[in-house]
Design a protein around this motif. Structure first.
Motif, PDB file in Angstrom:
ATOM      1  N   CYS A  63      32.689 -31.339-100.348  1.00 27.05           N
ATOM      2  CA  CYS A  63      33.456 -30.497 -99.426  1.00 27.05           C
ATOM      3  C   CYS A  63      32.779 -29.142 -99.236  1.00 27.05           C
ATOM      4  O   CYS A  63      32.548 -28.411-100.200  1.00 27.05           O
ATOM      5  N   ALA A  64      32.464 -28.832 -97.978  1.00 29.81           N
ATOM      6  CA  ALA A  64      31.965 -27.496 -97.620  1.00 29.81           C
ATOM      7  C   ALA A  64      33.175 -26.635 -97.270  1.00 29.81           C
ATOM      8  O   ALA A  64      33.904 -26.928 -96.318  1.00 29.81           O
ATOM      9  N   LEU A  65      33.402 -25.597 -98.054  1.00 27.98           N
ATOM     10  CA  LEU A  65      34.602 -24.770 -97.886  1.00 27.98           C
ATOM     11  C   LEU A  65      34.533 -23.966 -96.591  1.00 27.98           C
ATOM     12  O   LEU A  65      33.474 -23.498 -96.183  1.00 27.98           O
ATOM     13  N   SER A  66      35.689 -23.828 -95.950  1.00 25.03           N
ATOM     14  CA  SER A  66      35.798 -23.016 -94.731  1.00 25.03           C
ATOM     15  C   SER A  66      37.278 -22.730 -94.529  1.00 25.03           C
ATOM     16  O   SER A  66      38.110 -23.143 -95.347  1.00 25.03           O
ATOM     17  N   VAL A  67      37.623 -22.080 -93.436  1.00 22.80           N
ATOM     18  CA  VAL A  67      39.038 -21.853 -93.110  1.00 22.80           C
ATOM     19  C   VAL A  67      39.769 -23.198 -93.034  1.00 22.80           C
ATOM     20  O   VAL A  67      40.957 -23.289 -93.319  1.00 22.80           O
ATOM     21  N   TYR A  93      26.654 -22.836 -94.099  1.00 20.83           N
ATOM     22  CA  TYR A  93      26.679 -21.790 -93.073  1.00 20.83           C
ATOM     23  C   TYR A  93      25.799 -22.158 -91.886  1.00 20.83           C
ATOM     24  O   TYR A  93      24.839 -22.919 -92.010  1.00 20.83           O
ATOM     25  N   GLN A  94      26.142 -21.563 -90.739  1.00 23.80           N
ATOM     26  CA  GLN A  94      25.272 -21.647 -89.575  1.00 23.80           C
ATOM     27  C   GLN A  94      25.080 -20.243 -89.008  1.00 23.80           C
ATOM     28  O   GLN A  94      25.904 -19.356 -89.254  1.00 23.80           O
ATOM     29  N   SER A  95      24.008 -20.054 -88.271  1.00 24.09           N
ATOM     30  CA  SER A  95      23.741 -18.738 -87.683  1.00 24.09           C
ATOM     31  C   SER A  95      24.435 -18.629 -86.328  1.00 24.09           C
ATOM     32  O   SER A  95      24.196 -19.437 -85.435  1.00 24.09           O
ATOM     33  N   VAL A  96      25.321 -17.646 -86.223  1.00 27.04           N
ATOM     34  CA  VAL A  96      26.032 -17.377 -84.968  1.00 27.04           C
ATOM     35  C   VAL A  96      25.847 -15.899 -84.649  1.00 27.04           C
ATOM     36  O   VAL A  96      26.335 -15.031 -85.385  1.00 27.04           O
ATOM     37  N   GLU A  97      25.104 -15.613 -83.581  1.00 31.40           N
ATOM     38  CA  GLU A  97      24.816 -14.213 -83.184  1.00 31.40           C
ATOM     39  C   GLU A  97      24.320 -13.396 -84.375  1.00 31.40           C
ATOM     40  O   GLU A  97      24.853 -12.337 -84.692  1.00 31.40           O
ATOM     41  N   ASN A  98      23.319 -13.952 -85.055  1.00 27.71           N
ATOM     42  CA  ASN A  98      22.651 -13.300 -86.192  1.00 27.71           C
ATOM     43  C   ASN A  98      23.519 -13.119 -87.428  1.00 27.71           C
ATOM     44  O   ASN A  98      23.165 -12.373 -88.344  1.00 27.71           O
ATOM     45  N   LYS A  99      24.679 -13.787 -87.461  1.00 32.40           N
ATOM     46  CA  LYS A  99      25.510 -13.764 -88.677  1.00 32.40           C
ATOM     47  C   LYS A  99      25.530 -15.171 -89.262  1.00 32.40           C
ATOM     48  O   LYS A  99      25.469 -16.150 -88.527  1.00 32.40           O
ATOM     49  N   ARG A 100      25.655 -15.252 -90.595  1.00 35.37           N
ATOM     50  CA  ARG A 100      25.818 -16.545 -91.248  1.00 35.37           C
ATOM     51  C   ARG A 100      27.322 -16.792 -91.436  1.00 35.37           C
ATOM     52  O   ARG A 100      27.981 -16.090 -92.214  1.00 35.37           O
ATOM     53  N   LEU A 101      27.856 -17.749 -90.695  1.00 38.03           N
ATOM     54  CA  LEU A 101      29.289 -18.044 -90.734  1.00 38.03           C
ATOM     55  C   LEU A 101      29.512 -19.474 -91.205  1.00 38.03           C
ATOM     56  O   LEU A 101      28.691 -20.363 -90.950  1.00 38.03           O
ATOM     57  N   PRO A 102      30.642 -19.721 -91.906  1.00 43.67           N
ATOM     58  CA  PRO A 102      30.883 -21.063 -92.445  1.00 43.67           C
ATOM     59  C   PRO A 102      30.970 -22.128 -91.345  1.00 43.67           C
ATOM     60  O   PRO A 102      31.584 -21.911 -90.301  1.00 43.67           O
ATOM     61  N   ILE A 103      30.342 -23.263 -91.604  1.00 39.84           N
ATOM     62  CA  ILE A 103      30.443 -24.422 -90.706  1.00 39.84           C
ATOM     63  C   ILE A 103      31.853 -24.996 -90.838  1.00 39.84           C
ATOM     64  O   ILE A 103      32.367 -25.140 -91.945  1.00 39.84           O
ATOM     65  N   TYR A 104      32.461 -25.355 -89.706  1.00 40.98           N
ATOM     66  CA  TYR A 104      33.889 -25.686 -89.725  1.00 40.98           C
ATOM     67  C   TYR A 104      34.210 -26.987 -90.451  1.00 40.98           C
ATOM     68  O   TYR A 104      35.264 -27.119 -91.048  1.00 40.98           O
ATOM     69  N   HIS A 105      33.320 -27.980 -90.397  1.00 36.00           N
ATOM     70  CA  HIS A 105      33.568 -29.258 -91.071  1.00 36.00           C
ATOM     71  C   HIS A 105      32.322 -29.743 -91.808  1.00 36.00           C
ATOM     72  O   HIS A 105      31.212 -29.674 -91.271  1.00 36.00           O
ATOM     73  N   THR A 106      32.530 -30.275 -92.991  1.00 35.26           N
ATOM     74  CA  THR A 106      31.435 -30.823 -93.801  1.00 35.26           C
ATOM     75  C   THR A 106      30.683 -31.916 -93.043  1.00 35.26           C
ATOM     76  O   THR A 106      29.460 -32.027 -93.136  1.00 35.26           O
ATOM     77  N   THR A 127      21.657 -25.281 -94.606  1.00 36.11           N
ATOM     78  CA  THR A 127      22.945 -24.608 -94.379  1.00 36.11           C
ATOM     79  C   THR A 127      23.594 -24.148 -95.680  1.00 36.11           C
ATOM     80  O   THR A 127      24.512 -23.342 -95.665  1.00 36.11           O
ATOM     81  N   ILE A 128      23.132 -24.698 -96.819  1.00 32.55           N
ATOM     82  CA  ILE A 128      23.721 -24.318 -98.119  1.00 32.55           C
ATOM     83  C   ILE A 128      22.892 -23.152 -98.655  1.00 32.55           C
ATOM     84  O   ILE A 128      21.850 -23.331 -99.285  1.00 32.55           O
ATOM     85  N   ASP A 129      23.361 -21.941 -98.363  1.00 32.44           N
ATOM     86  CA  ASP A 129      22.562 -20.739 -98.656  1.00 32.44           C
ATOM     87  C   ASP A 129      22.446 -20.452-100.154  1.00 32.44           C
ATOM     88  O   ASP A 129      21.445 -19.912-100.615  1.00 32.44           O
ATOM     89  N   ASP A 130      23.480 -20.804-100.909  1.00 36.64           N
ATOM     90  CA  ASP A 130      23.468 -20.559-102.350  1.00 36.64           C
ATOM     91  C   ASP A 130      22.603 -21.616-103.043  1.00 36.64           C
ATOM     92  O   ASP A 130      22.887 -22.814-102.980  1.00 36.64           O
ATOM     93  N   LYS A 131      21.551 -21.167-103.720  1.00 39.19           N
ATOM     94  CA  LYS A 131      20.588 -22.105-104.319  1.00 39.19           C
ATOM     95  C   LYS A 131      21.220 -22.991-105.384  1.00 39.19           C
ATOM     96  O   LYS A 131      20.894 -24.172-105.511  1.00 39.19           O
ATOM     97  N   LYS A 132      22.130 -22.413-106.175  1.00 40.04           N
ATOM     98  CA  LYS A 132      22.797 -23.202-107.227  1.00 40.04           C
ATOM     99  C   LYS A 132      23.633 -24.318-106.607  1.00 40.04           C
ATOM    100  O   LYS A 132      23.649 -25.445-107.093  1.00 40.04           O
ATOM    101  N   ASN A 169      23.108 -28.337-106.963  1.00 40.60           N
ATOM    102  CA  ASN A 169      24.182 -29.182-107.476  1.00 40.60           C
ATOM    103  C   ASN A 169      24.470 -30.360-106.537  1.00 40.60           C
ATOM    104  O   ASN A 169      24.677 -31.488-106.988  1.00 40.60           O
ATOM    105  N   VAL A 170      24.484 -30.089-105.227  1.00 40.02           N
ATOM    106  CA  VAL A 170      24.702 -31.164-104.246  1.00 40.02           C
ATOM    107  C   VAL A 170      23.585 -32.200-104.367  1.00 40.02           C
ATOM    108  O   VAL A 170      23.835 -33.406-104.446  1.00 40.02           O
ATOM    109  N   LEU A 171      22.351 -31.715-104.403  1.00 41.12           N
ATOM    110  CA  LEU A 171      21.194 -32.614-104.527  1.00 41.12           C
ATOM    111  C   LEU A 171      21.243 -33.435-105.814  1.00 41.12           C
ATOM    112  O   LEU A 171      20.967 -34.632-105.820  1.00 41.12           O
ATOM    113  N   LYS A 172      21.609 -32.763-106.908  1.00 37.96           N
ATOM    114  CA  LYS A 172      21.685 -33.435-108.216  1.00 37.96           C
ATOM    115  C   LYS A 172      22.673 -34.601-108.154  1.00 37.96           C
ATOM    116  O   LYS A 172      22.378 -35.705-108.611  1.00 37.96           O
TER     117      LYS A 172
END
Length: 310
Positions: A151-155, A179-192, A209-214, A218-221
């Motif tokens: 699950c990719a967290l978002s609103v 995350y995705q880039s929207v007008e130079n901001k990194r915003l959460p993708i709405y659905h996994t 899209t998974i900016d956090d390396k940890k 973990n997803v890859l693992k």
């Protein structure tokens, strides 16, 4: 069983760009044509897509949407309902108020009439009162064989609700933010399910899209632990819905990976070859649905894993 032969699809009657979802679905765009024409085009794309699936022996149950109440996104049923092999149905809290009207008891009755057994319903929809959401298999990707849920967290994907789902359905949670880039901001993708697809032997995923390396590690693992071959896509490919795919079963239990033509046309020869080792690709043009709805082939298919009564 990770793959099913039976898919529920809802034929639209009032499809258009949903102004209530556009606030955080950055895949949606405007089309400079009247809503009635948008709906007519969407119906033609829908019908052609259903024909492509049925030609391969996929059992597609089509239910028509109703003109009232107003449900412009009814074509994406996998967000409000999920059907499980133990006879359980999950009902989910939706971010957009006009999407909540998509939940219809008569659709469940249609499945029962077709010989499917519904023994139990787990209803999370009261979370809407607290403005908490978890939009079905749009928010949650299920590895049904290895009992893991991604699950990719978002609103539209609340972490506590997701953990509650995992406890109820006995899945191990794999949580991250994409995350995705929207007008130079990194915003959460709405659905996994727009950045990731899980099949029996592989996963198509936009790791960028998974900016956090940890979290990425973990997803890859988890994917590699379960023997999934990783097919990495770029953000550019993701924006053509190359992550929004679903593996289904056709005639003689043959495996197919279903996607839109836009997604297929963005894949590299190497990516296609890797997929085709275990799944034939089928695709159909969903241009109007993708542009106005901000969703694609996977979003249109609610998998039915319910047991048959006969």
């Amino acid at each position: 069983m990770q793959v099913t032969n039976t898919i529920l699809m809802i034929r639209p009657v009032g499809f258009r760009k949903n102004e209530q979802t556009a606030v955080n679905n950055y895949f949606q765009e405007d089309l400079d044509i009247k809503n009635a024409e948008i709906n007519t085009k969407a119906q033609a794309e829908f019908d052609a897509f259903v024909n492509v699936l049925r030609a391969k022996g996929v059992n597609v149950i089509v239910v028509d949407d109703t003109k009232s109440p107003d449900t412009p996104d009814s074509i994406f049923p996998n967000n409000w309902v999920s059907f499980h092999s133990n006879g359980t149905v999950g009902l989910y809290p939706m971010y957009a108020e006009n999407r909540r009207n998509e939940r219809r008891e008569d659709i469940l009755e249609t499945l029962e009439e077709q010989g499917f057994s519904i023994d139990h319903t787990i209803d999370y929809t009261s979370a809407e009162d607290e403005k908490l959401f978890l939009e079905g298999t749009g928010s949650i990707l299920l590895d049904r064989v290895n009992e893991k849920a991604y699950c990719a967290l978002s609103v539209r994907a609340d972490e506590d609700l997701f953990i509650e789902f995992c406890e109820d359905f006995e899945y191990t949670p794999v949580v991250f933010t994409a995350y995705q880039s929207v007008e130079n901001k990194r915003l959460p993708i709405y659905h996994t399910n727009v950045m990731m697809c899980l099949a029996e032997k592989f996963s198509v995923i936009c790791l960028d899209t998974i900016d956090d390396k940890k979290e990425r590690k973990n997803v890859l693992k988890n994917l590699k632990q379960d023997g999934k071959e990783i097919i990495e896509i770029t953000e550019e490919q993701m924006h053509s819905f190359a992550g929004n795919m679903l593996q289904v079963m056709g005639q003689d239990n043959k495996r197919y990976l279903v996607m839109s033509s836009a997604a297929y046309n963005r894949l590299t020869d190497k990516q296609i070859a890797t997929i085709e080792k275990s799944s034939e690709i089928i695709h159909s043009s969903l241009e109007t649905i993708e542009t106005c709805g901000g969703g694609s082939a996977r979003c249109m298919m609610a998998e039915v894993f319910l047991p048959k009564t006969n």
